[in-house]
Design an enzyme around this catalytic site. Structure first.
Site, PDB file in Angstrom:
ATOM      1  N   LYS A 104      30.807  43.077  34.112  1.00  0.00           N
ATOM      2  CA  LYS A 104      30.627  42.364  35.162  1.00  0.00           C
ATOM      3  C   LYS A 104      30.904  42.962  36.466  1.00  0.00           C
ATOM      4  O   LYS A 104      32.008  43.617  36.532  1.00  0.00           O
ATOM      5  CB  LYS A 104      31.741  41.062  34.820  1.00  0.00           C
ATOM      6  CG  LYS A 104      31.555  39.859  35.897  1.00  0.00           C
ATOM      7  CD  LYS A 104      31.205  40.124  37.230  1.00  0.00           C
ATOM      8  CE  LYS A 104      32.576  39.959  37.987  1.00  0.00           C
ATOM      9  NZ  LYS A 104      32.352  40.169  39.827  1.00  0.00           N
ATOM     10  N   GLY A 115      40.474  47.473  39.603  1.00  0.00           N
ATOM     11  CA  GLY A 115      40.534  46.317  40.723  1.00  0.00           C
ATOM     12  C   GLY A 115      42.032  46.218  41.200  1.00  0.00           C
ATOM     13  O   GLY A 115      42.749  47.147  41.166  1.00  0.00           O
ATOM     14  N   SER A 116      42.094  44.944  41.663  1.00  0.00           N
ATOM     15  CA  SER A 116      43.388  44.734  42.217  1.00  0.00           C
ATOM     16  C   SER A 116      44.593  44.683  41.268  1.00  0.00           C
ATOM     17  O   SER A 116      44.225  43.887  40.031  1.00  0.00           O
ATOM     18  CB  SER A 116      43.629  43.763  43.208  1.00  0.00           C
ATOM     19  OG  SER A 116      42.923  42.505  42.662  1.00  0.00           O
ATOM     20  N   VAL A 144      44.819  40.608  39.959  1.00  0.00           N
ATOM     21  CA  VAL A 144      43.714  40.215  39.148  1.00  0.00           C
ATOM     22  C   VAL A 144      44.034  40.908  37.701  1.00  0.00           C
ATOM     23  O   VAL A 144      43.844  40.032  36.719  1.00  0.00           O
ATOM     24  CB  VAL A 144      42.474  40.765  39.683  1.00  0.00           C
ATOM     25  CG1 VAL A 144      41.097  40.579  38.425  1.00  0.00           C
ATOM     26  CG2 VAL A 144      41.955  39.979  40.786  1.00  0.00           C
ATOM     27  N   GLU A 198      43.125  50.086  35.991  1.00  0.00           N
ATOM     28  CA  GLU A 198      43.766  50.999  37.212  1.00  0.00           C
ATOM     29  C   GLU A 198      43.311  49.981  38.383  1.00  0.00           C
ATOM     30  O   GLU A 198      42.264  49.595  38.687  1.00  0.00           O
ATOM     31  CB  GLU A 198      42.510  52.155  37.158  1.00  0.00           C
ATOM     32  CG  GLU A 198      42.425  53.263  35.913  1.00  0.00           C
ATOM     33  CD  GLU A 198      43.862  53.694  35.534  1.00  0.00           C
ATOM     34  OE1 GLU A 198      44.788  53.753  36.465  1.00  0.00           O
ATOM     35  OE2 GLU A 198      44.025  53.883  34.435  1.00  0.00           O
ATOM     36  N   GLU A 227      49.761  46.937  49.773  1.00  0.00           N
ATOM     37  CA  GLU A 227      48.244  47.478  49.881  1.00  0.00           C
ATOM     38  C   GLU A 227      47.490  46.497  50.647  1.00  0.00           C
ATOM     39  O   GLU A 227      47.420  45.375  50.316  1.00  0.00           O
ATOM     40  CB  GLU A 227      47.560  47.829  48.324  1.00  0.00           C
ATOM     41  CG  GLU A 227      46.278  48.177  48.518  1.00  0.00           C
ATOM     42  CD  GLU A 227      45.423  48.408  47.224  1.00  0.00           C
ATOM     43  OE1 GLU A 227      45.306  47.216  46.513  1.00  0.00           O
ATOM     44  OE2 GLU A 227      45.105  49.160  46.866  1.00  0.00           O
TER      45      GLU A 227
HETATM   46  P1  NAD Z   1      39.274  42.986  42.992  1.00  0.00           P
HETATM   47  O1  NAD Z   1      40.386  43.109  41.960  1.00  0.00           O
HETATM   48  O2  NAD Z   1      39.088  41.825  44.157  1.00  0.00           O
HETATM   49  O3  NAD Z   1      37.860  42.894  42.100  1.00  0.00           O
HETATM   50  C1  NAD Z   1      37.631  43.811  40.978  1.00  0.00           C
HETATM   51  C2  NAD Z   1      36.724  43.088  40.072  1.00  0.00           C
HETATM   52  O4  NAD Z   1      37.270  41.950  39.418  1.00  0.00           O
HETATM   53  C3  NAD Z   1      35.410  42.514  40.772  1.00  0.00           C
HETATM   54  O5  NAD Z   1      34.291  42.708  39.732  1.00  0.00           O
HETATM   55  C4  NAD Z   1      35.801  41.051  40.815  1.00  0.00           C
HETATM   56  O6  NAD Z   1      34.608  40.214  40.869  1.00  0.00           O
HETATM   57  C5  NAD Z   1      36.716  40.860  39.509  1.00  0.00           C
HETATM   58  N1  NAD Z   1      37.679  39.563  39.790  1.00  0.00           N
HETATM   59  C6  NAD Z   1      38.056  39.123  41.077  1.00  0.00           C
HETATM   60  N2  NAD Z   1      38.645  38.045  40.635  1.00  0.00           N
HETATM   61  C7  NAD Z   1      38.937  37.919  39.291  1.00  0.00           C
HETATM   62  C8  NAD Z   1      39.616  37.247  38.491  1.00  0.00           C
HETATM   63  N3  NAD Z   1      40.239  36.046  38.792  1.00  0.00           N
HETATM   64  N4  NAD Z   1      39.322  37.273  36.995  1.00  0.00           N
HETATM   65  C9  NAD Z   1      38.644  38.342  36.731  1.00  0.00           C
HETATM   66  N5  NAD Z   1      37.709  39.287  37.516  1.00  0.00           N
HETATM   67  C10 NAD Z   1      38.167  38.868  38.978  1.00  0.00           C
HETATM   68  O7  NAD Z   1      39.080  44.293  43.512  1.00  0.00           O
HETATM   69  P2  NAD Z   1      38.158  45.115  44.650  1.00  0.00           P
HETATM   70  O8  NAD Z   1      38.326  44.221  46.034  1.00  0.00           O
HETATM   71  O9  NAD Z   1      36.802  45.004  43.946  1.00  0.00           O
HETATM   72  O10 NAD Z   1      38.621  46.565  44.470  1.00  0.00           O
HETATM   73  C11 NAD Z   1      39.712  46.913  45.354  1.00  0.00           C
HETATM   74  C12 NAD Z   1      41.031  47.098  44.556  1.00  0.00           C
HETATM   75  O11 NAD Z   1      40.775  47.958  43.376  1.00  0.00           O
HETATM   76  C13 NAD Z   1      42.257  47.689  45.033  1.00  0.00           C
HETATM   77  O12 NAD Z   1      43.364  46.961  45.034  1.00  0.00           O
HETATM   78  C14 NAD Z   1      42.252  49.132  44.759  1.00  0.00           C
HETATM   79  O13 NAD Z   1      43.328  49.884  44.730  1.00  0.00           O
HETATM   80  C15 NAD Z   1      41.855  48.903  43.365  1.00  0.00           C
HETATM   81  N6  NAD Z   1      41.157  50.247  42.741  1.00  0.00           N
HETATM   82  C16 NAD Z   1      41.711  51.083  41.950  1.00  0.00           C
HETATM   83  C17 NAD Z   1      41.391  52.303  41.700  1.00  0.00           C
HETATM   84  C18 NAD Z   1      42.178  53.079  40.440  1.00  0.00           C
HETATM   85  O14 NAD Z   1      41.828  53.970  40.120  1.00  0.00           O
HETATM   86  N7  NAD Z   1      43.376  52.709  40.584  1.00  0.00           N
HETATM   87  C19 NAD Z   1      40.167  52.618  41.909  1.00  0.00           C
HETATM   88  C20 NAD Z   1      39.224  51.649  42.629  1.00  0.00           C
HETATM   89  C21 NAD Z   1      39.844  50.639  42.940  1.00  0.00           C
END
Ligand code: NAD
Length: 552
Positions: A216, A269-270, A273, A297, A430
């Site tokens: 996804k 992602g965050s 989530v 991560e 953040e």
């Molecule tokens: P996000 O958490 O909003 O989304 C990540 C993914 O999760 C997307 O595909 C999104 O559609 C999906 N998603 C959103 N809500 C969801 C839910 N309730 N259930 C399941 N899936 C869901 O993050 P983003 O805005 O795409 O990316 C930014 C975040 O990612 C920041 O917090 C950043 O620090 C983190 N990040 C971390 C690393 C690392 O290596 N630690 C690397 C890149 C990004």
């Protein structure tokens, strides 16, 4: 797997290397080629499909994909998967599992090595153009992202070989083998918007190790994810090994993680989530055939900590690049800085403010642009709210930026605050945007050790960090006190810019499971070992000598 090649030989994976990044100076041959590709992508409205069992499916409610720096410009559309499509993706992954797991590992790895060459060659311009236009990255940021995707494939191929090489010893009369099996079931990969490389890496890492995947991607980077999916197919990935479904992360994950054959989650992602996904796995734990692997991560609040012996010029470069490149939308972006008063008042403040005010914000296809748009309106609004909250605090002084413009694109001017309150929300949370907060500490009064303890205790995250000092004892002390503050600690360098094979990324605490993306540790999560012992000369007598009956 009709095309499987069986080698009579110990296979050696080609030595990995980092893809050299091109410069894209104005008018350079690589830039001229890319201008044409940018024009081509800009001139289209791409209808992107789900790819399920190798079939393209276009049905579903449509979501527009836009250019963040020019949000009236629709670049494409994705369909939102319904329950039937998600079920079809799971079924396709499960159907492909047996033959994929039985494909020799070097055959699987070869597909991703071919994919690496497609990234560095045929698809490079298209990857850059889609990443620039849909994720609002500059030439340089899009290029290092594409290079990282090729690096992931090449280093992971090498890392996979290292894992398969790990074999037990075989004493006389035995032959012991470790069978590094893929997991039983399917893996769910959920990827973030901010790196095309991470989007390609999360589904391919488990696949390389013999797993099949439901992927996804983020709707905010779907244009480049579609290119990645096409290059997997062109590299020879069999249908059903990676199944791409667009749509709601919540709906897709709830359905996939309620399936008894859910074997693992590869998420970036965050933190919020990821915590929710972990809870979903907990709620469903009794349904699963095996305990799932949960890899995540997540967020960061990366600190730069400067000692009074720091080189102020190097510190300035690290702050500007670390905080404002890609609009601060890197998990490792610098977002809190601790600077000694002696350096701040000796010219660093003036130079930093002047530099930040001079950063060009705008359309990323213009070469002078340093800062593009943030990814969407939600992000622009979240940042506007944070800026207003900070401006209202007596402890904060705005030194640069502080404005958000949403008319043409979602632009947040590079913003610099200085605060007297080291525990303010700006030093903890953040924001994922171009916002840097500096705390100036009185180096005549504050002990270095006490400052380091403050840095360690301020935020829940523990991803990246930087120490700036020329005094080696100060560096040693910082490395010791900040041992658990970051999974990647840089000395006299910015906290961003991990290079695969050299510094693999990942952090602890609220920043993730720290599985070090791009290293053997990350691949290890996607195998489940089976020991096989063959007895070369089975015993023919069930008794033991101590019984005094042996041989009777
Ligand atoms: P996000 O958490 O909003 O989304 C990540 C993914 O999760 C997307 O595909 C999104 O559609 C999906 N998603 C959103 N809500 C969801 C839910 N309730 N259930 C399941 N899936 C869901 O993050 P983003 O805005 O795409 O990316 C930014 C975040 O990612 C920041 O917090 C950043 O620090 C983190 N990040 C971390 C690393 C690392 O290596 N630690 C690397 C890149 C990004």
């Amino acid at each position: 797997m009709a095309n499987t090649i069986v080698h009579n030989g110990t296979v050696r994976v080609p030595a990995p290397y980092n893809e050299p990044a091109k410069d894209y100076a104005p008018g350079s041959p690589e830039a001229v080629r890319l201008y044409a590709e940018l024009d081509r992508v800009k001139g289209e409205v791409r209808e992107l499909p789900h790819v399920i069992g190798g079939e393209r499916q276009f049905d579903g409610e449509k979501v527009d994909l836009v250019a963040p720096h020019n949000h009236a410009h629709v670049l494409g559309r994705i369909p939102k998967a319904d329950e039937k499509q998600v079920q079809a993706a799971i079924d396709a992954a499960l159907a492909a599992q047996e033959s994929w797991a039985n494909t020799p590992w070097y055959e699987r790895v070869a597909i991703f090595l071919r994919a690496a060459d497609l990234v560095s060659g045929k698809y490079r311009d298209e990857l850059l153009a889609t990443t620039m236009l849909h994720q609002s990255k500059t030439y340089h940021q899009a290029e290092i992202d594409a290079c990282e995707l090729a690096d992931f494939f090449r280093y992971n191929a090498h890392n996979a070989a290292q894992i398969y090489e790990q074999q037990p010893t075989s004493p006389a009369g035995q032959w012991n083998v470790m069978d590094h099996r893929g997991l039983e079931g399917f893996v769910l990969a959920i990827t973030p918007f901010n790196f095309t490389a991470i989007a390609g890496n999360l589904p391919s890492t488990p696949a390389m190790m013999g797993n099949t995947v439901v992927w996804k991607p983020s709707e905010k980077s779907a244009l480049s994810s579609d290119v990645v999916m096409r290059l997997f197919e062109e590299a020879g990935l069999p249908a059903g090994v990676i199944n791409l479904v667009h749509g709601s992360g919540r709906a897709i994950s709830e359905q996939a993680m309620a399936h008894e054959q859910f074997a693992g989650l590869n998420f970036t992602g965050s933190s919020a989530v990821f915590r929710g996904l972990w809870k979903t796995a907990g709620v469903n734990i009794e349904k699963y055939r095996a305990y799932p692997r949960l890899v995540g991560e997540t967020g960061g609040k990366n600190a730069i900590v400067a000692h009074s012996s720091a080189d102020p010029e190097a510190l300035l470069v690290a702050m500007v690049r670390g905080a404002y490149e890609y609009q601060g939308q890197k998990c490792t972006a610098a977002s809190r800085v601790y600077i000694p008063r002696s350096l701040w008042e000796a010219g660093l403040e003036t130079k930093l403010v002047e530099t930040v005010k001079g950063l060009k914000v705008g359309d990323i296809t213009e070469h002078e642009t340093y800062v593009g748009a943030v990814i969407d309106e939600v992000s622009a609004d979240r940042l506007a709210d944070a800026l207003e909250r900070a401006k209202a605090l007596a402890s904060h002084t705005l030194l640069a930026g502080g404005t958000v413009r949403k008319d043409k694109g979602w632009f947040v001017d590079p913003t610099l605050f200085v605060t007297t309150d080291p525990s303010a929300f700006t030093m903890k949370e953040e924001f994922f945007g171009p916002l840097l907060t500096v705390h100036v500490y009185d180096d005549a009064e504050v002990e270095w050790y006490d400052l380091l303890k403050l840095v360690d205790g301020t935020s829940e995250y523990a991803l990246g960090g930087s120490i700036f000092a020329r005094d080696h004892a100060a560096i040693t002390e910082a490395l010791s006190v900040l041992r658990n503050t970051a999974g990647m600690m840089y000395v006299n360098d910015k906290p961003t810019g991990a290079l695969m094979g050299v510094q693999s990324f990942g952090g602890g605490r609220a920043s993730g499971t720290n599985d070090k993306t791009g290293s053997p540790l990350a691949l290890q999560r996607w195998v489940s070992g089976r020991y096989i012992k063959e007895n070369m000369s089975p015993d023919l007598d069930w008794t033991y000598p101590y019984m005094g009956t042996s041989g009777n």
